[in-house]
Write a protein that holds these residues in place. Structure first.
Motif, short mmCIF file in Angstrom:
data_model
loop_
_atom_site.label_atom_id
_atom_site.label_comp_id
_atom_site.label_asym_id
_atom_site.label_seq_id
_atom_site.Cartn_x
_atom_site.Cartn_y
_atom_site.Cartn_z
N ARG A 114 0.86 -1.18 0.00
CA ARG A 114 0.00 0.00 0.00
C ARG A 114 0.89 1.23 0.00
O ARG A 114 1.97 1.21 0.60
N THR A 115 0.40 2.28 -0.65
CA THR A 115 1.16 3.55 -0.65
C THR A 115 0.55 4.50 0.36
O THR A 115 -0.58 4.31 0.81
N ASN A 116 1.32 5.52 0.72
CA ASN A 116 0.84 6.56 1.65
C ASN A 116 0.26 5.99 2.94
O ASN A 116 -0.79 6.44 3.41
N ASP A 170 -0.35 6.05 6.43
CA ASP A 170 -0.17 7.16 7.37
C ASP A 170 -0.07 6.65 8.80
O ASP A 170 -0.43 5.51 9.09
N ASP A 185 -1.78 7.42 11.29
CA ASP A 185 -3.09 7.10 11.86
C ASP A 185 -3.42 5.62 11.64
O ASP A 185 -4.14 5.02 12.44
N GLN A 186 -2.94 5.04 10.53
CA GLN A 186 -3.15 3.61 10.29
C GLN A 186 -2.17 2.78 11.11
O GLN A 186 -2.52 1.72 11.62
N LYS A 238 -5.52 6.78 16.83
CA LYS A 238 -5.45 7.76 17.93
C LYS A 238 -5.95 7.27 19.27
O LYS A 238 -5.52 7.78 20.30
N ASN A 241 -6.88 -0.85 13.19
CA ASN A 241 -8.15 -0.85 12.46
C ASN A 241 -8.11 -1.72 11.21
O ASN A 241 -9.15 -2.12 10.70
N TRP A 242 -6.91 -2.02 10.72
CA TRP A 242 -6.78 -2.95 9.60
C TRP A 242 -6.73 -4.40 10.10
O TRP A 242 -7.17 -5.32 9.43
N CYS A 276 3.39 8.82 6.56
CA CYS A 276 2.98 10.23 6.41
C CYS A 276 1.95 10.61 7.47
O CYS A 276 1.38 9.75 8.13
N GLY A 277 1.75 11.91 7.61
CA GLY A 277 0.74 12.39 8.55
C GLY A 277 1.34 12.83 9.86
O GLY A 277 2.37 13.50 9.90
N SER A 278 0.70 12.42 10.92
CA SER A 278 1.02 12.88 12.28
C SER A 278 2.46 12.55 12.70
O SER A 278 3.05 11.58 12.24
N ARG A 327 3.38 11.50 15.55
CA ARG A 327 3.34 10.58 16.69
C ARG A 327 4.46 9.55 16.65
O ARG A 327 4.56 8.74 15.74
N HIS A 362 4.56 7.22 18.56
CA HIS A 362 3.89 5.96 18.87
C HIS A 362 3.94 5.01 17.66
O HIS A 362 3.85 3.80 17.84
#
Lengths: 472, 195
Positions: free
Chosen positions: B16-18, B20, B22-23, B27, B45-46, B79-81, B83, B85
């Protein structure tokens, strides 16, 4: 004559503490903003090694990610509660100023920094939060860092940074009526993708940028990270100085004039060169709506969602298919036919007073559609107070919006403000990632005006065609 | 931080690309005040249904990837936050190396602070690795000292990395301790700016 420089080069050079070959530069940090989510492990790290906070006076903390925006003191989630209490204890132990949940200065960290005048041109600013790029609107070099780096800055007031390349995003012409800074940054990311800024610091230039308010500029810089950029900034000018005049932490009296003289020297010199430049025509931009699961999956409100069969690569096809499936949309579906159940006006992208004023103009005297739950979450206590002074709370509530207390809220749904699975939200926030606003939630990013219009109509409409007294 | 010099392990392909942060770590798990224990929430969540049962349609739940320690993914991973974590969850789950055509830069930096080596390789090579690992149990050896990635057959690729980050990871250094050796320079800087 000296070689012309960009503002990026100037700020960088003025903050180098140590520079050696084959190493990143050691940069001094003028302002370190701290919040409850990305700091506990950093403070714990200091304690374990018996280290101190070098400059508590250059550090400022608030609580925003976890805080309830209603029934402020009923925090049902014990883990959230502990995280907030931990920040309070850490700030006490290390003598860091804190705007906690009851403090009149509390708010989203990227809203209160500018509002208090802590954010100033030429400063280096970091925070354990990717949207720290927001502060670049003032001509500051501001970027998000991880928790280990938070610990490093607390202990040393410095950070090791490889100097990124420079990228000029030049916006020619002016935005049309009803087209906002949010539409502009979404259109830029839609055109160039979510990683065109990776490895760069962006400077936004051009007529359209010059004519933006500070609030609009913050919206633009805020989303630099959605283009992958390390930071995004705008050379300071009269608009910047006027915003900062009289702010609590701004220089006062004659000191302010002296500061302005110095800030004027920061702007990019005529003839300075960048590593890369992209140009975009502001006049071409329409109100935008995202249809997919990253901010580049975005179209003008007059268009239809893409068809995976039109993709140019197998990866792109797969990504479109996955996004349409997650978002519950059909290929070629007009975005204006998409009905929404939630509207969120808030977040560090769009929760400032002018955002609320513009949304209020759209909803004034109208009613939120009965199938829609809509809420406004002001960016800070003081934004809320100022809005109430103008009666915006009454306008929103009479229209059927909930009027909440300040916090990050439904942008990332760490508190109870969650979009249920499978439901759809028109949101003024910055990320439409899967699950961002709640597990299975479907996010469409829009401007505050477009969100307000969607609340009234129950679907996406071109705000320029709304029957509304004033659109600017 | 644990040093990392050579790592040999089973590859888990995430085509998968991108992807993030969050995945990587949603949160709802960012409220904890510890650094440890995030592996159970990796790709939550996946990986899991609403009732907490593993999802059959997500390949990390496939038995054949049990014990994988090298993650191979598409472009713009992390990408994204900001975090941290995200690398905490990857590390706690057992991943030591992440290979991708490109990374988001906050995530990339965060990896080095946590003993994870992010390796950038050309997209066609990444696709090749993903296909191999989807077909069979596929192992790679990643040598940071030599800056190479090898399999048991003919594959051998070299990768770029900054000498500073390489040295940090090879030695497992505490970066703050390194910086504090320069405390006099920081003092001097503060004197120069007069505050």
């Amino acid at each position: 004559m000296e070689k012309p420089q960009t503002i990026i080069d100037k700020i960088w050079q003025r903050h180098i503490v140590d520079q050696e070959p084959d190493k990143p530069d050691l940069l001094y940090i003028d302002l370190h903003l701290v919040h409850e989510v990305t700091s506990p492990q950093a403070f714990e790290g200091l304690r374990m090694k018996g280290r101190k906070v070098r400059r508590p006076d250059r550090t400022y903390a608030t609580m925003d990610h976890n805080v309830p925006t209603i029934h402020r003191h009923v925090i049902k989630d014990q883990i959230s509660k502990t995280q907030m209490e931990t920040l309070k204890q850490n700030c006490e132990e290390f003598a860091i100023p804190l705007a906690d949940i009851d403090h009149p200065d509390q708010g989203i960290v990227h809203v209160i920094g500018p509002q208090l005048g802590l954010t100033q041109p030429g400063k280096t600013i970091v925070c354990g939060d990717s949207h720290t790029s927001t502060h670049g609107a003032f001509g500051a070099l501001a970027f998000g860092i991880g928790t280990s780096e938070v610990e490093h800055v607390l202990a040393t007031q410095t950070i090791w940074q490889q100097k990124p390349k420079t990228l000029n995003v030049k916006v020619n012409g002016n935005l049309g009526k009803g087209v906002t800074a949010k539409d502009l940054i979404l259109a830029i990311i839609a055109k160039h993708g979510v990683r065109f800024g990776t490895g760069y610091i962006i400077e936004y230039t051009g007529e359209a940028i010059r004519n933006l308010s500070m609030e609009g500029r913050m919206t633009i810089c805020n989303m630099s990270i959605e283009a992958g950029a390390r930071a995004g900034l705008i050379s300071p000018d009269e608009t910047t100085f006027e915003y900062l005049r009289g702010k609590r932490h701004s220089p006062q009296g004659e000191d302010f004039d002296t500061a302005v003289e110095e800030w004027c020297t920061l702007a990019t010199d005529e003839g300075a060169t960048y590593d890369a430049t992209v140009e975009i025509d502001a006049e071409e931009i329409e109100p935008q709506v995202t249809w997919g699961t990253n901010p580049s999956m975005c179209i003008p409100v007059s268009e239809s969602v893409p068809n995976p069969d039109d993709a140019t690569t197998p990866n792109e096809k797969e990504a479109i298919e996955r996004a349409l499936d997650y978002m519950g949309l059909a290929p070629n579906q007009p975005i204006s036919s998409v009905e929404i159940e939630h509207v969120f006006i808030g977040s560090c992208t769009n929760s400032r007073l002018s955002d609320l004023q513009k949304a209020a103009k759209i909803v004034h005297g109208k009613k939120v559609k009965d199938t829609v739950r809509a809420m406004v979450v002001p960016g800070s206590h003081s934004v809320k107070a100022a809005a109430e002074q103008e009666g915006l709370d009454v306008i929103f509530q009479q229209a059927g919006f909930e009027w909440r207390d300040a916090g990050c809220s439904m942008c990332l749904a760490m508190n109870d403000d969650v979009v249920p699975p499978g439901e759809r939200c028109a949101s003024t926030s910055n990320r439409n990632f899967e699950g961002r606003q709640g597990n299975g939630a479907r996010t469409h990013l829009v401007s505050p005006e477009m969100a307000a219009a969607a609340a009234i109509e129950g679907r996406f409409v071109d705000v320029r065609q709304m029957d509304s007294p004033v659109l600017s | 931080m644990e040093p990392l010099r050579i790592h040999k392990g089973l590859v888990y392909p995430l085509n998968r690309t991108n992807v993030d942060t969050d995945q990587i770590i949603p949160k709802q798990f960012l409220k904890r005040i510890e650094r440890k224990g995030f592996g159970q929430f990796l790709f939550y969540n996946w990986r899991f249904n609403d009732d907490g049962q593993p999802r059959e349609d997500f390949s990390l739940n496939d038995k054949k990837y049990e014990g994988a320690s090298i993650l191979v993914a598409g472009e713009n991973f992390g990408c994204g936050s900001s975090r941290e974590h995200a690398p905490w969850a990857l590390e706690d789950y057992g991943f030591k190396v992440v290979l991708a055509p490109s990374f988001a830069d906050i995530f990339y930096n965060n990896c080095f602070k946590n003993g994870i080596l992010p390796v950038t390789l050309k997209e066609d090579i990444i696709q090749h690795l993903i296909e191999k690992a989807e077909m069979e149990a596929y192992e790679l050896t990643v040598n940071l000292e030599e800056q190479t990635v090898r399999d048991s057959e003919e594959l051998q690729e070299t990768f770029e990395i900054s000498s500073y980050q390489k040295e940090m990871l090879l030695n497992g250094w505490d970066e703050i301790a390194v910086t504090l050796k320069q405390a006099d320079k920081i003092d001097q800087f503060e004197q120069n700016i007069g505050k």
